[in-house]
Design an enzyme around this catalytic site. Sequence first.
Site, mmCIF file in Angstrom:
data_model
loop_
_atom_site.group_PDB
_atom_site.id
_atom_site.type_symbol
_atom_site.label_atom_id
_atom_site.label_comp_id
_atom_site.label_asym_id
_atom_site.label_seq_id
_atom_site.Cartn_x
_atom_site.Cartn_y
_atom_site.Cartn_z
ATOM 1 N N LYS A 255 0.821 -1.197 0.000
ATOM 2 C CA LYS A 255 0.000 0.000 0.000
ATOM 3 C C LYS A 255 0.854 1.245 0.000
ATOM 4 C CE LYS A 255 -3.159 -2.348 3.202
ATOM 5 N NZ LYS A 255 -3.601 -2.375 4.605
ATOM 6 N N GLY A 256 2.127 1.066 0.317
ATOM 7 C CA GLY A 256 3.007 2.201 0.587
ATOM 8 C C GLY A 256 3.171 3.201 -0.540
ATOM 9 N N GLU B 58 7.390 2.260 -6.544
ATOM 10 C CA GLU B 58 7.659 1.753 -5.177
ATOM 11 C C GLU B 58 7.795 2.917 -4.210
ATOM 12 O OE1 GLU B 58 7.731 -0.507 -3.113
ATOM 13 O OE2 GLU B 58 8.565 -2.402 -3.810
ATOM 14 N N ASP C 70 14.557 -1.260 -0.024
ATOM 15 C CA ASP C 70 15.343 -1.497 1.181
ATOM 16 C C ASP C 70 16.386 -2.571 0.852
ATOM 17 O OD1 ASP C 70 16.033 -1.523 3.908
ATOM 18 O OD2 ASP C 70 14.407 -2.825 4.479
ATOM 19 N N LYS D 55 17.349 2.874 0.309
ATOM 20 C CA LYS D 55 18.318 2.749 1.401
ATOM 21 C C LYS D 55 19.485 1.925 0.867
ATOM 22 C CE LYS D 55 14.928 2.058 5.074
ATOM 23 N NZ LYS D 55 14.526 1.100 6.105
ATOM 24 N N PHE E 12 14.500 3.185 9.913
ATOM 25 C CA PHE E 12 13.107 2.869 9.578
ATOM 26 C C PHE E 12 12.292 4.156 9.491
ATOM 27 C CE2 PHE E 12 8.834 1.295 9.929
ATOM 28 C CZ PHE E 12 8.891 0.150 9.160
ATOM 29 N N VAL E 13 11.688 4.379 8.327
ATOM 30 C CA VAL E 13 10.960 5.635 8.117
ATOM 31 C C VAL E 13 9.466 5.378 7.907
ATOM 32 C CG1 VAL E 13 12.909 6.950 7.214
ATOM 33 C CG2 VAL E 13 11.536 5.588 5.646
ATOM 34 N N ASP F 111 4.366 2.883 6.348
ATOM 35 C CA ASP F 111 3.739 2.603 7.639
ATOM 36 C C ASP F 111 4.648 1.869 8.599
ATOM 37 O OD1 ASP F 111 3.718 0.061 6.246
ATOM 38 O OD2 ASP F 111 2.342 -0.626 7.802
ATOM 39 N N ARG G 235 0.820 6.296 7.817
ATOM 40 C CA ARG G 235 0.832 6.478 6.361
ATOM 41 C C ARG G 235 0.388 7.889 5.994
ATOM 42 N NH1 ARG G 235 1.454 1.412 3.884
ATOM 43 N NH2 ARG G 235 0.451 -0.323 4.928
HETATM 44 P P1 IMP Z 1 12.719 -4.769 0.471
HETATM 45 O O1 IMP Z 1 12.162 -5.997 -0.167
HETATM 46 O O2 IMP Z 1 13.603 -5.112 1.630
HETATM 47 O O3 IMP Z 1 13.438 -3.854 -0.507
HETATM 48 O O4 IMP Z 1 11.532 -3.982 1.145
HETATM 49 C C1 IMP Z 1 10.628 -3.268 0.419
HETATM 50 C C2 IMP Z 1 9.371 -3.013 1.205
HETATM 51 O O5 IMP Z 1 9.592 -3.045 2.626
HETATM 52 C C3 IMP Z 1 8.880 -1.607 0.918
HETATM 53 O O6 IMP Z 1 8.021 -1.595 -0.192
HETATM 54 C C4 IMP Z 1 8.162 -1.259 2.225
HETATM 55 O O7 IMP Z 1 6.841 -1.731 2.188
HETATM 56 C C5 IMP Z 1 8.925 -2.011 3.286
HETATM 57 N N1 IMP Z 1 9.927 -1.159 3.953
HETATM 58 C C6 IMP Z 1 11.267 -1.204 3.834
HETATM 59 N N2 IMP Z 1 11.868 -0.263 4.584
HETATM 60 C C7 IMP Z 1 10.872 0.409 5.190
HETATM 61 C C8 IMP Z 1 10.845 1.542 6.086
HETATM 62 O O8 IMP Z 1 11.871 2.142 6.479
HETATM 63 N N3 IMP Z 1 9.609 1.963 6.478
HETATM 64 C C9 IMP Z 1 8.448 1.379 6.068
HETATM 65 N N4 IMP Z 1 8.433 0.328 5.230
HETATM 66 C C10 IMP Z 1 9.633 -0.155 4.785
#
Ligand code: IMP
Length: 172
Positions: free
Chosen positions: A38-39, A94, A98, A126, A147-148, A154, A160
Amino acid sequence: MLRPLITREQIELKLDEMADAIRDDYAGQRLILVGVLKGSTFFLADLARRLPDDVEIDFCQVSSYGGGKSSTGVVQIRKDLDINIEDRHVLIIEDIVDTGLTLMHLKELFATRRPASLKVASLLSKPEARTHDTLVDYIGFEIPNEFVVGYGLDYAERYRNLPYIAVLHPEA
Ligand code: IMP
């Protein structure tokens, strides 16, 4: 505790820049924006309104986080696309990249559907957290490995609605 990191004004200016770049790169081509729920919804809505008229919008939902702050390492598709993306220009939208796991998985999945092109725009990245090397074509802000929340992002479905982005610190 919330520590403001990126203001509403900084987000607005960055969206103008990103939309200019996307408009130039896709001039004369019809684009499908694929929001990752949903982000990305706030980012997608504000970016889409800066793009020319003829844009299609679809959403998918994946889960790799179990409601907390760290990834479970398993990516599951919870909602697939409605639109057939074969021979279409697809831009994945996106909120944040992360580790890169989610994005890598999505790109691999969508690539099997033979789109004309497949690119990614992420508001945040990140770089220090990256364990899966995957190209992000348009990045809004590179941020430290914290963590943001806010502007769509969220923590357990909270925050959100913040119009800016903040670092979430555990309660003192
Ligand atoms: P990844 O697969 O580790 O790259 O994570 C991607 C997903 O993790 C993002 O689409 C977010 O939904 C969630 N996510 C990663 N870091 C954060 C953060 O700092 N705050 C909130 N959601 C995060």
